[in-house]
Design a protein around this motif. Structure first.
Motif, short mmCIF file in Angstrom:
data_model
loop_
_atom_site.label_atom_id
_atom_site.label_comp_id
_atom_site.label_asym_id
_atom_site.label_seq_id
_atom_site.Cartn_x
_atom_site.Cartn_y
_atom_site.Cartn_z
N GLN A 29 -6.81 -5.13 17.93
CA GLN A 29 -5.60 -4.52 17.36
C GLN A 29 -5.26 -3.23 18.09
O GLN A 29 -4.10 -2.95 18.39
CB GLN A 29 -5.85 -4.21 15.88
N VAL A 62 5.35 -8.69 14.57
CA VAL A 62 4.82 -9.23 13.31
C VAL A 62 3.72 -8.33 12.78
O VAL A 62 3.65 -8.02 11.60
CB VAL A 62 4.25 -10.65 13.55
N ILE A 63 2.85 -7.90 13.68
CA ILE A 63 1.66 -7.15 13.24
C ILE A 63 1.99 -5.70 12.90
O ILE A 63 1.53 -5.16 11.93
CB ILE A 63 0.57 -7.21 14.34
N ALA A 64 2.81 -5.09 13.75
CA ALA A 64 2.93 -3.64 13.64
C ALA A 64 3.95 -3.17 12.59
O ALA A 64 3.85 -2.04 12.13
CB ALA A 64 3.32 -3.09 14.99
N GLY A 65 4.90 -4.00 12.20
CA GLY A 65 5.87 -3.57 11.21
C GLY A 65 6.93 -2.68 11.84
O GLY A 65 7.24 -2.81 13.02
N ILE A 73 0.65 6.43 13.21
CA ILE A 73 -0.73 5.96 13.08
C ILE A 73 -1.59 6.53 14.19
O ILE A 73 -1.23 6.52 15.35
CB ILE A 73 -0.78 4.41 13.15
N ASN A 81 -11.88 3.51 10.92
CA ASN A 81 -11.84 2.67 9.72
C ASN A 81 -12.50 1.31 9.95
O ASN A 81 -13.27 0.84 9.11
CB ASN A 81 -10.38 2.50 9.32
N PHE A 85 -16.01 -0.11 8.31
CA PHE A 85 -16.01 -1.39 7.60
C PHE A 85 -17.14 -2.28 8.12
O PHE A 85 -17.91 -2.87 7.33
CB PHE A 85 -14.64 -2.07 7.79
N PHE A 89 -21.02 -3.79 6.44
CA PHE A 89 -21.62 -5.13 6.55
C PHE A 89 -23.05 -5.02 7.05
O PHE A 89 -23.95 -5.70 6.56
CB PHE A 89 -20.80 -6.01 7.51
N LYS A 141 -6.67 10.34 8.27
CA LYS A 141 -5.76 9.77 7.28
C LYS A 141 -5.40 10.77 6.19
O LYS A 141 -6.07 11.35 5.49
CB LYS A 141 -6.42 8.54 6.67
N ALA B 49 -15.19 -9.74 0.75
CA ALA B 49 -14.69 -8.74 1.70
C ALA B 49 -14.08 -9.41 2.92
O ALA B 49 -13.01 -9.01 3.40
CB ALA B 49 -15.81 -7.79 2.11
N VAL B 50 -14.75 -10.46 3.43
CA VAL B 50 -14.24 -11.17 4.61
C VAL B 50 -12.90 -11.83 4.29
O VAL B 50 -11.94 -11.73 5.07
CB VAL B 50 -15.27 -12.20 5.13
N PHE B 53 -10.27 -9.23 4.02
CA PHE B 53 -9.95 -8.71 5.35
C PHE B 53 -9.04 -9.67 6.11
O PHE B 53 -8.06 -9.24 6.74
CB PHE B 53 -11.25 -8.49 6.13
N LEU B 57 -4.77 -9.09 7.40
CA LEU B 57 -4.52 -9.02 8.84
C LEU B 57 -3.04 -9.17 9.20
O LEU B 57 -2.62 -8.71 10.25
CB LEU B 57 -5.33 -10.09 9.58
N ARG B 58 -2.26 -9.83 8.32
CA ARG B 58 -0.85 -10.03 8.62
C ARG B 58 0.00 -8.81 8.24
O ARG B 58 1.16 -8.73 8.63
CB ARG B 58 -0.31 -11.26 7.87
N ASN B 59 -0.59 -7.88 7.50
CA ASN B 59 0.18 -6.69 7.08
C ASN B 59 0.34 -5.71 8.24
O ASN B 59 -0.39 -5.79 9.22
CB ASN B 59 -0.55 -5.99 5.94
N PRO B 60 1.29 -4.76 8.10
CA PRO B 60 1.39 -3.71 9.12
C PRO B 60 0.09 -2.89 9.22
O PRO B 60 -0.62 -2.74 8.21
CB PRO B 60 2.53 -2.82 8.60
N ILE B 61 -0.18 -2.33 10.40
CA ILE B 61 -1.48 -1.69 10.64
C ILE B 61 -1.71 -0.50 9.71
O ILE B 61 -2.83 -0.25 9.27
CB ILE B 61 -1.59 -1.28 12.12
N LYS B 62 -0.66 0.24 9.40
CA LYS B 62 -0.83 1.41 8.53
C LYS B 62 -1.33 0.98 7.14
O LYS B 62 -2.20 1.61 6.56
CB LYS B 62 0.50 2.17 8.41
N GLN B 64 -2.91 -1.78 6.58
CA GLN B 64 -4.25 -2.35 6.77
C GLN B 64 -5.33 -1.28 6.63
O GLN B 64 -6.38 -1.51 6.05
CB GLN B 64 -4.36 -2.96 8.17
N THR B 65 -5.06 -0.10 7.21
CA THR B 65 -6.06 0.98 7.19
C THR B 65 -6.42 1.35 5.75
O THR B 65 -7.59 1.53 5.42
CB THR B 65 -5.52 2.20 7.95
N MET B 66 -5.39 1.43 4.91
CA MET B 66 -5.64 1.80 3.51
C MET B 66 -6.35 0.68 2.75
O MET B 66 -7.28 0.92 2.00
CB MET B 66 -4.32 2.14 2.83
N LYS B 68 -8.17 -1.69 4.01
CA LYS B 68 -9.53 -1.88 4.54
C LYS B 68 -10.50 -0.94 3.83
O LYS B 68 -11.64 -1.30 3.53
CB LYS B 68 -9.52 -1.58 6.04
#
Lengths: 141, 131
Positions: A29, A62-65, A73, A81, A85, A89, A141, B49-50, B53, B57-62, B64-66, B68
């Motif tokens: 990413q 699609v990914i970044a919005g 960011i 982050n 995560f 694990f 953040k 969690a997996v 996660f 993954l399809r959401n915007p990265i900003k 995702q950070t929250m 996650k």
């Protein structure tokens, strides 16, 4: 016949794979985001470069919005982050491995490697706490 | 004076009912059950969690950070619960400790678990305060 040891070893392999995948996805990413920013900068100077990476830019939409929120960011924040995560694990993995150590301690008695094992776990959890603390400090953040 | 035959009485009882082996069997059974329970809690938390996660993954990265971070803390809660089970199992295991060396090793491992558990709960508290 599955024993507790076999089951836990299998689970630790699965968790390891999950942690590695999360790190790889996070790095992927980041690379995509870096590429997109580089393309944004390049497109101002060389408009033809957009065409070369057209596939990537289409995918990134699609990914970044939206672009306004994306610019805010921090790369380090995303990486920190993702690593935190994956570290969680690995912590779950170490807790599972501790179950194995304790059960072997009671079954076979303390072997010659028990002190090394204890030092290993102290090291793992110590590194986890230090890394978590440090990454949290870096996380903007 | 007739001496009270304590030793003989104990030996006889032990011969009649193998209390030690019964106790050892039940302790092994209970601790095995608790270990399985702890492993299951960790595994369920990891699977959840997996899955979460992969969903974000399809959401915007900003976003995702929250998200996650909240997934990570949910996983931490699972680990904390498993650690509590494990500490309980260790306490039960102290009943059949054969020697001082084993007791010391168990003490060190329990201390590691308690420190880890404390660290996790601190993180969860910090996150709750922030949110």
């Amino acid at each position: 016949m599955f024993t507790l040891d076999d089951l836990i070893l299998l689970l630790t392999y699965v968790i390891d794979i999950a942690a590695i995948s999360i790190i790889l996805i996070t790095i992927g990413q980041l690379l995509i985001l870096l590429l997109k920013r580089a393309l944004d900068v390049d497109s101002n100077k060389f408009p033809a470069s957009i065409g070369v990476f057209h596939f990537f830019t289409k995918r990134l939409k699609v990914i970044a919005g939206d672009d306004t929120s994306e610019s805010k960011i921090s790369f380090i924040s995303i990486l920190a982050n993702g690593l935190l995560f994956a570290l969680e694990f690995e912590c779950a993995n170490a807790v599972l491995k501790l179950i194995l150590v304790i059960s072997s301690l009671f079954r076979d008695g303390p072997g010659p490697d028990i002190y090394n094992t204890i030092i290993f776990f102290v090291g793992i959890f110590g590194i986890r706490m230090i890394t978590s603390f440090t990454l949290r400090k870096i996380d903007l953040k | 004076m007739i001496p009270f035959p304590v030793k003989e009485v104990m030996l006889d009882l032990n011969g009649l009912i193998p209390i030690e082996s019964i106790r050892s069997y039940y302790i092994d059974l209970i601790t095995f059950g608790i270990d399985i329970l702890a492993a299951s809690v960790i595994m369920i938390s990891v699977i959840m969690a997996v899955i979460s996660f992969l969903k974000i993954l399809r959401n915007p990265i900003k976003d995702q950070t929250m998200e996650k971070e909240s997934i990570r803390l949910r996983l931490a809660r699972g680990i904390l619960l498993a650690l509590d089970f494990e500490i309980g199992s260790d306490i039960i295991k102290t009943m059949q400790i054969p020697g001082i060396k084993e007791l010391l090793i168990l003490g060190v491992i329990v201390t590691i678990r308690i420190v880890l558990s404390w660290s996790l709960s601190k993180e969860i508290d910090r996150h709750n305060k922030i949110s």
